[in-house]
Structures are given as C-alpha cells and as structure tokens.
Design a protein around this motif. Structure first.
Motif, PDB file in Angstrom:
ATOM      1  N   GLY A  44       0.816  -1.298  -0.049  1.00 16.02           N
ATOM      2  CA  GLY A  44      -0.148   0.021  -0.047  1.00 16.02           C
ATOM      3  C   GLY A  44       0.971   1.308   0.005  1.00 16.02           C
ATOM      4  N   SER A  45       0.136   2.253  -0.749  1.00 17.96           N
ATOM      5  CA  SER A  45       1.165   3.458  -0.844  1.00 17.96           C
ATOM      6  C   SER A  45       0.389   4.749  -1.071  1.00 17.96           C
ATOM      7  CB  SER A  45       2.318   3.618  -1.828  1.00 17.96           C
ATOM      8  OG  SER A  45       1.875   3.322  -2.875  1.00 17.96           O
ATOM      9  N   LYS A  87      -6.252   4.733  -4.874  1.00 17.83           N
ATOM     10  CA  LYS A  87      -5.828   5.617  -6.028  1.00 17.83           C
ATOM     11  C   LYS A  87      -4.490   4.959  -6.341  1.00 17.83           C
ATOM     12  CE  LYS A  87      -5.016   9.229  -3.341  1.00 17.83           C
ATOM     13  NZ  LYS A  87      -5.532   8.714  -2.107  1.00 17.83           N
ATOM     14  N   SER A  88      -3.637   4.533  -5.630  1.00 18.96           N
ATOM     15  CA  SER A  88      -2.204   4.020  -5.904  1.00 18.96           C
ATOM     16  C   SER A  88      -2.331   2.544  -6.637  1.00 18.96           C
ATOM     17  CB  SER A  88      -1.390   3.776  -4.741  1.00 18.96           C
ATOM     18  OG  SER A  88      -1.186   5.075  -4.448  1.00 18.96           O
ATOM     19  N   THR A  89      -3.477   1.909  -5.920  1.00 18.75           N
ATOM     20  CA  THR A  89      -3.672   0.467  -6.565  1.00 18.75           C
ATOM     21  C   THR A  89      -4.221   0.509  -8.100  1.00 18.75           C
ATOM     22  OG1 THR A  89      -4.052  -0.054  -4.516  1.00 18.75           O
ATOM     23  CG2 THR A  89      -5.013  -1.515  -6.201  1.00 18.75           C
ATOM     24  N   LEU A  93       1.240  10.128 -12.335  1.00 16.22           N
ATOM     25  CA  LEU A  93       1.976  10.819 -11.094  1.00 16.22           C
ATOM     26  C   LEU A  93       1.208  10.441  -9.768  1.00 16.22           C
ATOM     27  CD1 LEU A  93       1.840  13.860 -12.922  1.00 16.22           C
ATOM     28  CD2 LEU A  93       4.200  13.052 -12.181  1.00 16.22           C
ATOM     29  N   ASP A  94       1.916   9.671  -8.955  1.00 18.06           N
ATOM     30  CA  ASP A  94       1.189   9.124  -7.679  1.00 18.06           C
ATOM     31  C   ASP A  94       1.766  10.011  -6.617  1.00 18.06           C
ATOM     32  OD1 ASP A  94      -0.591   7.665  -5.963  1.00 18.06           O
ATOM     33  OD2 ASP A  94       0.836   6.047  -5.849  1.00 18.06           O
ATOM     34  N   GLU A  95       1.009  10.972  -6.051  1.00 15.76           N
ATOM     35  CA  GLU A  95       1.255  11.956  -4.845  1.00 15.76           C
ATOM     36  C   GLU A  95       2.524  12.236  -5.346  1.00 15.76           C
ATOM     37  OE1 GLU A  95      -0.663  12.092  -2.213  1.00 15.76           O
ATOM     38  OE2 GLU A  95      -1.873  10.380  -1.983  1.00 15.76           O
ATOM     39  N   PRO A  96       2.705  13.168  -6.187  1.00 13.84           N
ATOM     40  CA  PRO A  96       3.839  13.725  -6.316  1.00 13.84           C
ATOM     41  C   PRO A  96       4.550  14.839  -5.625  1.00 13.84           C
ATOM     42  CG  PRO A  96       2.497  14.575  -8.349  1.00 13.84           C
ATOM     43  CD  PRO A  96       1.789  13.726  -7.134  1.00 13.84           C
TER      44      PRO A  96
HETATM   45 MG   LIG Z   1      -1.559   6.081  -2.549  1.00 15.39          MG
END
Ligand SMILES: [Mg+2]
Ligand SMILES: Nc1ncnc2c1ncn2[C@@H]1O[C@H](COP(=O)(O)OP(=O)(O)O)[C@@H](O)[C@H]1O
Lengths: 264, 318
Positions: free
Chosen positions: A263-264, B55-57, B172-175
């Motif tokens: 997870g992140s 979101k990341s997934t 972009l993931d949480e840039p």
């Molecule tokens: Mg995330």
C-alpha cells in the motif's frame, strides 16, 4: 536491447565500485566455501579409503565439478533471492515499470561481482582435480565437460529462481526454498551409491541432481555406474536442465502475476 | 481519442487479520471496487480521494505493475500486464514514494542510463533533458549523487527521468507528498506547463487538493475503491451543493435574529460588525445583499467561491 541491459549492468557496476575498499575486501572473502568443500572430502578420506567405491581423487572431481557449476550459477542468478526484499518493500514496482524483463533486470541490478573471484577459484580447483584424477582428454570428453557445465549451471540457476519465486506467495519464505537448492548442491557432489532409499531416489533421480554432478563425473573418469545406469546418463545434464529451466520460468511468471506490491 | 480505458476494474487483496489471541483470519479487502474510466488523449485528470481510497492500486493496474482481479484495462491500446514492457516505453510514471533513480549515482548518470534502457535517440534525449533542466532548474545538483539530494531536488529528478523517453501518458502518484512549499510550487508549475502543451496525457493522484485545483479541469473522486464523482470542478460544486460565501463588513452590528431566504448565517464576528453568509445554489448574491443592507449599513462586501476542499470533505462525510 542488449545496450539497455548493458546500461543496467554498468549502473550497478559503478554503484558498487563507488565503495572501492569494501569491494576489494569482498572479492577475497568469498573463497572460503570452496576451500571448505575440499577440506570436507579430505577429512572423510582420512577415516576411509573409498567412498561408495570411489577414490579420493575421483570424489574430488565430483565435488569440485559441483562446486564450480554451483558457484557459476550462484554468480549468474544466485542473487535472485534478494527478490524477497523487493517484494516485501514494494520496490519491485520500479522494476516492473521499466521496459525490460523483470528477471534480467533484477539479476543485473544486483550482480554479485564479488562472486567472480569464487567462481574463478572453483574453476581452478576443478582443473587441478581433473588433472590429479588423470583424466585422458578426448574431444568427446571436452565437449562433455562443456555441456555439463552449461547444463549444471542452468539447472542450479533454475533452482535459485524457483526458490526465490516462493517470495511472491509467501513473503516470510526465509531460507526454506534455499535449503532444497543448497541441499541439492551437497548431494550432487557425492557419489550416489553413498545415499539410500527414498532420499536417494528423490534427490538423485526425482529432482535430477545426480545428472549434473555424479553421472557426468563418471563419464569424465571413464567409469561405469555401480548402480547400473547406462553410460549416456553422463550426458544428461542439459537434458535435466531444460525442463528445470522451463519450470522455473513458469513459476517466476506466475509469481510476477501474483505480486501485490504494498500500500502507498 | 481514448488513451486510457477501464471497465469494471477491481483489485482484491486478501489480508490476514488478528482474530483473538492466536487465530488469524483471512479477509478480502476490495482496494479497487469496480472502476470505470475513460481518458482522452491530452487530458489532465485529477484522481483524488482520501488515504486508502485505492488511488495507487488503480495506477499500478493501469501501468502493468499489478494484475487486476477483474475488469478490462487498455492504456495506449495495450493491455498493461500482458504487454508490460511495450507499454513501459510509452508511459512515464512517478511514484512519490519510490525512486526510479540510481541511489549512488549522480543524476546526470542516471539520466544517461535511462536513455539506453528506453532506447532513446540521443538528439531527442538531449532536447528533452535541456528543457527539463531549464524548467526544473536541475543544473545546481546534476552532479550530486541521488542519495545526497533533498526530497524536492530528487522529485525534480524523478519527473525528468519519467519524461526523457517522451511518454504519451504521465502517471503521477502523490508527486508532492512530503515536499516543502517551494518545491511543491515548482512541481505544480512544471506540470501546468507540461499539460499546456497538450502532448502528454496526465493522470495525477493526490490527497492534496491544492495540487489539482489549478491543474486539472477534470476530477475523478474515489472513495473505498469506487468512483463517487467524475466531472469538472464546477460540476462537483453544483452536484454537491457547494456554497458560495458572502462576507460583509457592517458599520453597525447585525441585529440579532437576522434571517434571509436563500442564505444561512455561518458566522458573526467583530461584535456583529462582520458576518459570513453561505448562499444556497441558484440564489443570487444581490437579493441577500439587499436584505443585509436593509438590516445594517454596509461598508464592504466580498463573495468567496467555494473551495474544493470543502466540497470533497462533505463528499467523504456523506
Ligand atoms: Mg497512494
Ligand atoms: N499490497 C497490499 N496488500 C494488502 N492491502 C493493500 C495492499 N496495497 C493496498 N492495500 C489496501 O488497499 C487499499 C487501497 O490502498 P491504496 O491504493 O494504496 O490507497 P491510496 O493510494 O488511495 O491511499 C487500502 O486499504 C490498503 O490498505
């Protein structure tokens, strides 16, 4: 494509050699295993004159042949066991985002350059053992040696990869999978008649370890198998290597599909 | 032209949870629970939601890192997991918490290695690098090993690394996570510039709404793995009844019990000399101002447009 992989290797090489002193120390601290293999044989033969019907010189050929091919496999793919740290931390994400195969990337990114010295040393020990055993060289025997080294390296490499793949399902896989690989290494170096029963059948013929060490060594030494397997079994290393590599590749691919990141 | 499409996209994780002292139970978590999405070429999409929303997934499934449990995905006409390496040549990815760079090497060398890994012609590589160097002001730390860079410097390096092969889509993931204010501004400014060219499709996840407020016209809001809103910022306000706020400074205190149809008194400050009223959707400010002026002499007036923070906060609560 080759350039891409080369770039990856160059990156790793430059990173490692950035710490020059520790690199030099590591190069030489890696020979102990091979010395220990030879010492173990000598200790055994200090209490017995033959082992499974073989002399010390013959057993040394078997042991050093296995030590050598195993060291080469370890050099090429042994560091794949580090995949579990990549899986656990989720850093495999980065690997999967690059336009290259995941397995070759991981191997090149973690190329254990320090294992080069061990492999060279093991090759030298094998050369000495073959010389002491008085092997008479023919083109066929030279070809056999080359085919055996290629086959055995692939075979051991397959075990490294399959063992490391366990981490995709079981992050705390620890050393369980490796115990088969390292156990197989010990097994492959000794004459099969020394072992008995289900243990012999499983390791020697079931998993195929007899065909990458013992049987090729017999063929090199020009001896028949006391257990009665035909002479061509000495040439079987590539034959067992192919299905092993195929199975390892399948397990690896399945593992990548099973990767769940973090997870992140 | 649609460049990203997802239909019924799902990802389940089985996790072991403690149940009693020794017992552990397997439980299935639906991190992404049936997401439908279509993104046009050149669009800038803000993918927002609270922590743990999935979101990341989702991004990992769009980029070929994770295999979906169910559903269809196409990115650049490719199936991400099955055609991962081909897709990788056509997309750029920046994960705020992961690095694409070589820890022990200077940025400049990392960029050089990436050129080979992505097989970029050296003229293209040089041109793109030149542009990033100028826009992101990389020159000061181009020869510093990555491990010695500040987070903000590293993130600027990561952005460059993701763009050197000229990707069609940038994920972009949480840039901006963890960045200082100045670096945040630098990253946002750069992305705005990049988006303005229209060459790159941009998908940006964040839980910091300031990232997308000026950047992305379209917002997809997710919660518990589901899309709860997909549309423009204005539509979001309209749909969730976000309210404009009227702030009035008065010369005399507002009489107690003041009320006007179509507005709610939110706050009375400065001994009744300043009031805040929120306006219902569709109500003109004029009628409210007139009612106010009838109750107390006006000195100053301002109308504040709703902030998306407020809307989204309301959305999550409901
Ligand atoms: Mg995330
Ligand atoms: N590798 C994983 N194993 C188990 N659960 C996970 C994993 N990755 C994510 N999750 C869970 O899935 C949900 C969504 O996570 P994530 O996509 O990281 O959310 P976001 O990026 O929106 O903060 C969370 O509940 C998280 O705990």
């Amino acid at each position: 494509m080759a350039r891409a992989y080369w770039a990856l290797f160059a990156g790793q090489f430059r990173s490692v050699t950035a710490y020059r002193a520790s690199f030099a120390v590591e190069l030489f601290s890696n020979l102990g295993v091979i010395v220990f293999d030879v010492l173990a044989v000598l200790v055994l033969f200090s209490v017995t004159r033959t082992l499974g019907g073989f002399t010390v010189r013959e057993v040394l050929v078997m042991v050093s042949l296995t030590a050598c091919t195993f060291a080469l496999a370890d050099l090429a793919v042994g560091n794949i066991e580090r995949v579990k740290t990549y899986v656990r931390s989720g850093r495999l994400d980065t690997v999967l985002l690059r336009p290259l195969g995941a397995l070759p990337q991981l191997l090149l990114m973690d190329m254990p350059l320090k294992k080069v010295s061990r492999s060279l040393f093991a090759l030298a020990v094998l050369a000495v053992a073959l010389h002491l055993a008085g092997v008479t060289w023919t083109p066929a025997r030279a070809a056999l040696l080359a085919a055996t080294v290629a086959g055995a390296v692939t075979f051991f490499g397959a075990f490294f990869v399959a063992g490391a793949s366990v981490a995709f399902w079981w992050v705390e896989s620890g050393e369980l999978a490796n115990s088969v690989t390292y156990g197989g290494r010990e097994f492959a170096g000794y004459p099969v008649p020394v072992f008995e029963g289900w243990f012999r059948n499983t390791f020697a013929y079931g998993l195929g370890f007899a065909f990458v060490g013992y049987h090729p060594a017999l063929a090199l030494l020009g001896r028949a198998d006391p257990l009665g397997l035909p002479a061509w079994s000495g040439w079987a290393a590539p034959l067992v290597a192919l299905p092993a590599a195929g199975a390892a590749a399948a397990v690896w691919r399945l593992g990548i599909r099973h990767y769940r990141s973090t997870g992140s | 032209m649609t460049i990203i499409s997802a239909a019924g996209l799902r990802k389940d994780f089985t996790v072991r949870v403690k149940a009693g002292r020794l017992r552990r139970e397997r439980r299935t978590v639906s991190a992404v629970d049936g997401v439908d999405l279509a993104v046009e070429r050149g669009e800038m999409l803000g993918y927002i939601g609270p922590n743990g929303a999935g979101k990341s997934t989702t991004l990992k499934m769009l980029t070929g890192v994770l295999a979906p449990t169910a559903g269809e995905v196409r990115v650049c006409g490719l199936t991400p997991v099955a055609q991962r390496t081909r897709l990788a040549l056509r997309i750029g990815v920046v994960f705020g918490q992961r690095s694409q760079l070589w820890w022990d090497l200077p940025l400049r060398e990392s960029f050089g290695l990436l050129r080979h890994i992505y097989r970029v012609p050296s003229a293209d590589h040089a041109a793109r690098l030149r542009r990033c160097r100028a826009l992101l002001e990389l020159d000061a730390f181009l020869d510093t090993p990555v491990r010695q860079l500040s987070l903000g410097q590293r993130m600027r390096g990561e952005l460059t690394a993701a763009l050197l092969h000229g990707p069609e889509v940038l994920f972009l993931d949480e840039p901006t996570i963890g960045l200082d204010v100045v670096s945040k501004q630098a990253v946002r400014g750069f992305l705005a510039e990049l988006g303005a060219t229209g060459d790159v499709t941009l998908v940006l996840t964040t839980h910091d709404l300031a990232d997308i407020e000026r950047l992305c016209r379209r917002l997809v809001v997710v919660d518990h793995g589901r899309v709860v809103h997909d549309g423009t910022i204005e539509e979001l306000h309209g749909r969730y009844g976000s309210r404009r706020v009227l702030v009035a400074d008065l010369d005399a205190p507002l009489p107690a019990g003041f009320a006007v149809a179509g507005a709610t008194v939110e706050a009375v400050e400065a001994d009744g000399h300043r009031v805040q009223l929120s306006l219902d959707g569709g109500v003109g400010a004029g009628t409210v101002v007139a009612a106010l002026a009838g109750a107390a002499p006006l000195r100053d007036l301002s109308v504040r447009e709703p902030a998306i923070e407020d809307v989204v906060a309301r959305l999550y609560r409901s």
